[in-house]
Design a protein around this motif. Sequence first.
Motif, mmCIF file in Angstrom:
data_model
loop_
_atom_site.group_PDB
_atom_site.id
_atom_site.type_symbol
_atom_site.label_atom_id
_atom_site.label_comp_id
_atom_site.label_asym_id
_atom_site.label_seq_id
_atom_site.Cartn_x
_atom_site.Cartn_y
_atom_site.Cartn_z
ATOM 1 N N MET A 93 0.852 -1.194 0.000
ATOM 2 C CA MET A 93 0.000 0.000 0.000
ATOM 3 C C MET A 93 0.885 1.239 0.000
ATOM 4 S SD MET A 93 -3.138 0.992 2.591
ATOM 5 C CE MET A 93 -4.019 -0.530 2.264
ATOM 6 N N SER A 94 0.491 2.260 -0.740
ATOM 7 C CA SER A 94 1.313 3.456 -0.889
ATOM 8 C C SER A 94 1.290 4.314 0.376
ATOM 9 C CB SER A 94 0.816 4.282 -2.078
ATOM 10 O OG SER A 94 -0.473 4.825 -1.807
ATOM 11 N N TYR A 95 2.258 5.223 0.419
ATOM 12 C CA TYR A 95 2.373 6.169 1.537
ATOM 13 C C TYR A 95 1.082 6.957 1.735
ATOM 14 C CZ TYR A 95 4.034 10.432 3.891
ATOM 15 O OH TYR A 95 4.176 11.496 4.739
ATOM 16 N N THR A 96 0.528 7.468 0.636
ATOM 17 C CA THR A 96 -0.699 8.262 0.705
ATOM 18 C C THR A 96 -1.866 7.441 1.240
ATOM 19 O OG1 THR A 96 -0.002 9.680 -1.132
ATOM 20 C CG2 THR A 96 -2.364 9.591 -0.643
ATOM 21 N N MET A 97 -1.992 6.211 0.791
ATOM 22 C CA MET A 97 -3.103 5.365 1.222
ATOM 23 C C MET A 97 -3.025 5.059 2.711
ATOM 24 S SD MET A 97 -5.073 5.131 -1.276
ATOM 25 C CE MET A 97 -6.199 3.945 -0.548
ATOM 26 N N TRP A 98 -1.816 4.861 3.229
ATOM 27 C CA TRP A 98 -1.677 4.615 4.668
ATOM 28 C C TRP A 98 -2.150 5.832 5.470
ATOM 29 C CZ3 TRP A 98 -1.850 0.054 6.173
ATOM 30 C CH2 TRP A 98 -1.058 -0.978 5.683
ATOM 31 N N ILE A 99 -1.778 7.023 5.008
ATOM 32 C CA ILE A 99 -2.188 8.244 5.707
ATOM 33 C C ILE A 99 -3.709 8.403 5.655
ATOM 34 C CG2 ILE A 99 -2.110 10.764 5.650
ATOM 35 C CD1 ILE A 99 0.775 10.622 4.877
ATOM 36 N N LEU A 100 -4.291 8.173 4.482
ATOM 37 C CA LEU A 100 -5.745 8.296 4.338
ATOM 38 C C LEU A 100 -6.476 7.262 5.187
ATOM 39 C CD1 LEU A 100 -6.124 8.985 0.499
ATOM 40 C CD2 LEU A 100 -6.480 10.594 2.386
ATOM 41 N N LEU A 101 -5.950 6.053 5.237
ATOM 42 C CA LEU A 101 -6.574 5.013 6.055
ATOM 43 C C LEU A 101 -6.490 5.369 7.534
ATOM 44 C CD1 LEU A 101 -7.957 2.304 6.358
ATOM 45 C CD2 LEU A 101 -5.704 1.193 6.241
ATOM 46 N N THR A 102 -5.338 5.871 7.950
ATOM 47 C CA THR A 102 -5.177 6.283 9.353
ATOM 48 C C THR A 102 -6.132 7.411 9.703
ATOM 49 O OG1 THR A 102 -2.821 5.703 9.264
ATOM 50 C CG2 THR A 102 -3.533 7.123 11.071
ATOM 51 N N ALA A 103 -6.184 8.429 8.859
ATOM 52 C CA ALA A 103 -7.076 9.566 9.105
ATOM 53 C C ALA A 103 -8.535 9.128 9.107
ATOM 54 C CB ALA A 103 -6.842 10.643 8.048
ATOM 55 N N SER A 104 -8.888 8.204 8.222
ATOM 56 C CA SER A 104 -10.269 7.717 8.154
ATOM 57 C C SER A 104 -10.643 6.949 9.425
ATOM 58 C CB SER A 104 -10.453 6.814 6.932
ATOM 59 O OG SER A 104 -10.259 7.542 5.739
ATOM 60 N N LEU A 105 -9.720 6.141 9.935
ATOM 61 C CA LEU A 105 -9.988 5.417 11.182
ATOM 62 C C LEU A 105 -10.157 6.378 12.354
ATOM 63 C CD1 LEU A 105 -7.552 2.369 10.843
ATOM 64 C CD2 LEU A 105 -10.049 2.302 10.865
ATOM 65 N N VAL A 106 -9.352 7.442 12.345
ATOM 66 C CA VAL A 106 -9.531 8.483 13.376
ATOM 67 C C VAL A 106 -10.921 9.096 13.258
ATOM 68 C CG1 VAL A 106 -8.774 10.751 14.166
ATOM 69 C CG2 VAL A 106 -7.086 9.022 13.570
ATOM 70 N N GLY A 107 -11.329 9.408 12.025
ATOM 71 C CA GLY A 107 -12.645 10.008 11.801
ATOM 72 C C GLY A 107 -13.779 9.105 12.237
ATOM 73 N N ILE A 108 -13.673 7.810 11.953
ATOM 74 C CA ILE A 108 -14.734 6.872 12.331
ATOM 75 C C ILE A 108 -14.800 6.717 13.842
ATOM 76 C CG2 ILE A 108 -15.495 4.476 12.182
ATOM 77 C CD1 ILE A 108 -14.212 4.385 9.392
ATOM 78 N N ASN A 109 -13.643 6.506 14.482
ATOM 79 C CA ASN A 109 -13.624 6.352 15.938
ATOM 80 C C ASN A 109 -14.183 7.587 16.638
ATOM 81 O OD1 ASN A 109 -12.494 3.802 16.981
ATOM 82 N ND2 ASN A 109 -10.690 4.321 15.774
ATOM 83 N N CYS A 110 -13.686 8.746 16.235
ATOM 84 C CA CYS A 110 -14.129 9.987 16.869
ATOM 85 C C CYS A 110 -15.602 10.260 16.583
ATOM 86 C CB CYS A 110 -13.281 11.163 16.387
ATOM 87 S SG CYS A 110 -11.564 11.115 16.962
ATOM 88 N N GLY A 111 -16.049 9.935 15.366
ATOM 89 C CA GLY A 111 -17.447 10.164 15.018
ATOM 90 C C GLY A 111 -18.398 9.331 15.857
ATOM 91 N N LEU A 112 -18.059 8.072 16.072
ATOM 92 C CA LEU A 112 -18.931 7.191 16.852
ATOM 93 C C LEU A 112 -19.022 7.633 18.305
ATOM 94 C CD1 LEU A 112 -17.844 3.678 15.473
ATOM 95 C CD2 LEU A 112 -19.940 4.955 14.933
ATOM 96 N N VAL A 113 -17.875 7.890 18.918
ATOM 97 C CA VAL A 113 -17.866 8.306 20.329
ATOM 98 C C VAL A 113 -18.426 9.714 20.486
ATOM 99 C CG1 VAL A 113 -16.396 8.750 22.336
ATOM 100 C CG2 VAL A 113 -15.913 6.799 20.843
ATOM 101 N N GLY A 114 -18.078 10.595 19.560
ATOM 102 C CA GLY A 114 -18.520 11.977 19.655
ATOM 103 C C GLY A 114 -20.018 12.153 19.572
ATOM 104 N N THR A 115 -20.701 11.235 18.878
ATOM 105 C CA THR A 115 -22.158 11.313 18.770
ATOM 106 C C THR A 115 -22.815 11.321 20.138
ATOM 107 O OG1 THR A 115 -22.195 10.234 16.608
ATOM 108 C CG2 THR A 115 -24.211 10.118 17.930
ATOM 109 N N PHE A 116 -22.373 10.441 21.012
ATOM 110 C CA PHE A 116 -22.973 10.364 22.349
ATOM 111 C C PHE A 116 -22.566 11.560 23.204
ATOM 112 C CE2 PHE A 116 -22.866 5.910 20.932
ATOM 113 C CZ PHE A 116 -24.208 5.603 21.082
ATOM 114 N N LEU A 117 -21.372 12.094 22.990
ATOM 115 C CA LEU A 117 -20.957 13.281 23.732
ATOM 116 C C LEU A 117 -21.825 14.481 23.376
ATOM 117 C CD1 LEU A 117 -17.071 12.971 23.428
ATOM 118 C CD2 LEU A 117 -18.499 12.305 25.361
#
Length: 289
Positions: free
Chosen positions: A1-25
Amino acid sequence: MSYTMWILLTASLVGINCGLVGTFLVLRKMSMLSDAISHSVLLGIVGAYMVSHHLQGVSMLVGALIVGLLTTFLVQWLHQKGVQNDAAIGVVFTCLFAIGVVLISLFADRVHLDVEHALMGEIAFVPWDVLEVGGKSIGPKAIWLLGFVLAINIFCIVFAYKEFKISSFDYEMAVTLGIPVVLIHYVLMGMLSLTTVASFDSVGAILVVAMLIVPSATAYLWTDRLSVMLICSALIGVLASMIGYMIATVFNVSISGAIAVSTGVIFFISLWIAPKHGLLRKWLKKSPA
């Protein structure tokens, strides 16, 4: 997997995790508590290093979890003693964060962590810090850590969905029905602590607040259903991560900063055009036919 794809995947996982928890907050009107915990977990990370001499893995998660729950307990305790809730949050997180900063200063020669990294993060370095098994790279450590935390978050939400839903919308009804609201509250705070520390390398302690709150607040403008709001919040987090990375690449600016800006842009666009709570819809309903 390319450098860019790793960064996008990492950022997307951050977005999903934060989005799920943040909803209840957002639904519980506890947005600023995320600010407190995102800062105070720095103390947990430094404490975990002092005990285990490692900045990755289970020790870091445990340290953040302990300090996150301690932050929640101290805020509630001060509030029960008559201190206003916002003042209690300010007192607790500034004190715990300051202790973490002092400890970093004391042990700066032995720990690869500085205040700027803790606050701002640097997702550009994530693809180079890989996890190896049998001498073979299996991807960045941040991906595995975020994926592990995502699995925990999804499990907790699915397993206690009814309890989270009722206690978020009607606290008194939840108590009447015998739902362990205190336990649910601390489970949510544990999820918040784990999500925050897992996102440290990507967006830092300050900008993780934007990822926790803004996508969820944006999703609230689009729907009144909790299940849809959870999905929308996660998707908005992913969208903001991708847009932010593209902006950072084009203008050569901070990736985490560009991601946070993107969440704000998406929010203000939604504030006008959202079908449920958008300003344009409200204006059209008030205007004469």
